[in-house]
Scaffold this motif. Structure first.
Motif, short mmCIF file in Angstrom:
data_model
loop_
_atom_site.label_atom_id
_atom_site.label_comp_id
_atom_site.label_asym_id
_atom_site.label_seq_id
_atom_site.Cartn_x
_atom_site.Cartn_y
_atom_site.Cartn_z
N VAL A 1 0.49 -1.15 0.19
CA VAL A 1 0.12 -0.48 -0.49
C VAL A 1 1.02 1.36 -0.04
N LEU A 2 1.04 2.01 -1.23
CA LEU A 2 1.58 3.09 -1.59
C LEU A 2 0.69 4.68 -0.56
N THR A 3 0.36 5.24 0.28
CA THR A 3 -0.03 6.52 -0.09
C THR A 3 0.30 7.02 0.60
N ASP A 4 -0.38 8.68 0.42
CA ASP A 4 0.12 10.46 0.40
C ASP A 4 -0.34 9.64 2.45
N ILE A 5 0.52 10.39 2.69
CA ILE A 5 0.12 11.36 4.23
C ILE A 5 -0.56 12.22 4.55
N GLN A 6 -0.47 13.25 3.75
CA GLN A 6 -1.46 14.55 3.96
C GLN A 6 -2.91 13.86 2.86
N MET A 7 -3.43 13.70 3.52
CA MET A 7 -5.18 14.09 2.80
C MET A 7 -6.54 13.92 3.69
N PRO A 8 -7.01 14.79 3.15
CA PRO A 8 -8.90 15.07 4.52
C PRO A 8 -9.04 13.33 5.26
N GLY A 9 -9.68 13.26 5.95
CA GLY A 9 -10.63 12.18 6.36
C GLY A 9 -9.11 11.36 7.04
N ILE A 10 -9.57 9.82 7.47
CA ILE A 10 -8.10 9.28 7.89
C ILE A 10 -6.84 9.65 7.18
N ALA A 11 -6.00 9.80 7.45
CA ALA A 11 -4.93 9.37 6.59
C ALA A 11 -3.65 9.35 7.76
N GLY A 12 -2.80 9.67 7.34
CA GLY A 12 -1.08 9.45 8.66
C GLY A 12 -0.91 8.20 9.12
N ASP A 13 -0.44 8.52 10.52
CA ASP A 13 0.02 7.28 11.03
C ASP A 13 -1.70 6.17 11.57
N GLU A 14 -2.75 7.18 11.68
CA GLU A 14 -3.75 6.64 12.26
C GLU A 14 -4.27 5.42 10.81
N THR B 1 1.84 -6.86 4.71
CA THR B 1 2.23 -6.06 3.91
C THR B 1 2.70 -5.46 4.19
N LEU B 2 3.53 -4.71 2.70
CA LEU B 2 4.47 -2.91 3.15
C LEU B 2 3.83 -2.20 2.92
N LEU B 3 4.13 -1.24 4.07
CA LEU B 3 3.17 -0.09 3.87
C LEU B 3 3.94 1.08 3.92
N LEU B 4 3.75 2.11 2.74
CA LEU B 4 4.81 2.98 2.50
C LEU B 4 3.76 4.52 2.32
N ALA B 5 4.01 5.27 3.29
CA ALA B 5 4.14 7.02 3.06
C ALA B 5 4.84 7.11 2.17
N MET B 6 3.95 8.56 1.51
CA MET B 6 4.16 9.21 0.69
C MET B 6 4.39 10.95 0.89
N SER B 7 4.46 11.89 0.25
CA SER B 7 4.67 13.16 0.42
C SER B 7 5.35 13.97 -0.64
N GLY B 8 4.80 15.17 -0.85
CA GLY B 8 5.59 15.60 -1.19
C GLY B 8 7.01 17.03 -0.56
N SER B 9 6.32 17.20 1.23
CA SER B 9 7.11 17.81 1.66
C SER B 9 7.54 16.30 2.80
N GLU B 10 9.19 16.81 3.05
CA GLU B 10 9.85 16.10 4.79
C GLU B 10 8.92 16.22 5.29
N LEU B 11 8.78 14.52 6.55
CA LEU B 11 7.89 14.59 7.13
C LEU B 11 8.29 15.10 8.68
N GLY B 12 7.44 15.93 10.23
CA GLY B 12 8.22 16.05 11.04
C GLY B 12 8.31 14.95 11.90
N ASP B 13 8.54 15.13 13.08
CA ASP B 13 9.47 14.55 14.07
C ASP B 13 8.04 13.48 13.77
N GLY B 14 8.07 11.96 14.50
CA GLY B 14 7.36 11.41 14.89
C GLY B 14 6.03 10.68 13.89
N VAL B 15 6.13 11.53 13.31
CA VAL B 15 5.44 11.64 11.77
C VAL B 15 5.47 10.43 10.70
#
Length: 236
Positions: free
Chosen positions: A50-63, A76-90
């Motif tokens: 699963v390759l998912t953008d980490i910043q989306m409306p609704g349920i997203a990110g670590d949740e 299952t391999l869970l991969l996050a993607m974003s156009g910006s660097e992630l903050g600490d702990g994200v």
């Protein structure tokens, strides 16, 4: 047997480009436009990645990652993607993170290696309007008519987001302004529109300032410059 990958992104342009490139790279591809849709897909399809953008409306990110993991298990391999660097702990609930825009070679390395982190650092792009490498790969993956439609979608999406940024600027809504700029940055980067990506990055980082309208006008001019380049390519 092809690896099945679910691509999750609320930005239509990024989602379509990634799906196209992943399919061309030999993956079995499914897509979802939200976290809720992704959870439904996972219940039905059981993707290996699963390759998912980490910043989306609704349920997203670590949740979202936690809920995906409860459905998929550790296999299952869970991969996050974003156009910006992630903050600490994200992103701690994901197996890896990819910084947009990234190549299919980077994605393959992530899948093959079960990465902790992989990212592509683009070369300096000052003065560059269109990334030739990205354009060539896209051109090799689709018919001319599809390529034309893809870049038309890019410009149409950009026009709509710029209009929403104008409205956000008129009421002083910095968060909405930055949100649209972030989406612009990701979508433009995926199609190699590096000048537009660079301007969108600047607008996201700066937020609303006295010169925000001038920056938006610069973006509109750059979008027209991209259109002329694409028209010239089509006629050659």
């Amino acid at each position: 047997m092809a690896v099945r990958i679910l691509i999750v992104d609320d930005d239509e342009l990024s989602r379509e480009v990634l799906a196209l490139l992943a399919d061309d790279a030999g993956y079995e591809v499914d897509t979802a436009d939200s976290g809720d849709a992704a959870l439904t897909c996972v219940r039905q399809l059981r993707p290996e990645v699963v390759l998912t953008d980490i910043q989306m409306p609704g349920i997203a990110g670590d949740e979202l990652a936690q809920q995906l993991r409860s459905l998929c298990g550790a296999g299952t391999l869970l991969l996050a993607m974003s156009g910006s660097e992630l903050g600490d702990g994200v992103g701690r609930e994901f197996d890896g993170f990819l910084l947009k825009p990234f190549t299919m070679e980077t994605l393959t390395a992530a899948i093959d290696g079960g990465l902790i982190r992989v990212e592509d650092r683009p070369a300096a792009t000052d003065g560059v309007v269109l990334d030739e490498g990205v354009y060539t790969k896209l051109a090799g993956s689709m018919r001319d008519s599809q390529l034309e439609e893809l870049y038309a979608l890019c410009r149409k999406d950009a026009e709509a987001r710029v209009e929403r940024m104008r409205r956000a600027a008129s009421i002083g809504d910095d968060a909405a302004y930055r949100k649209e700029a972030h989406a612009l940055k990701g979508g433009c980067g995926m199609v190699g529109a590096v000048e537009l990506q660079r301007l969108a990055t600047s607008m996201e980082e700066r937020g609303l300032r006295d010169d925000d309208v001038a920056t938006l006008e610069e973006f509109v001019v750059a979008s027209e410059r991209l259109r002329r380049i694409l028209v010239a390519r089509k006629s050659n």
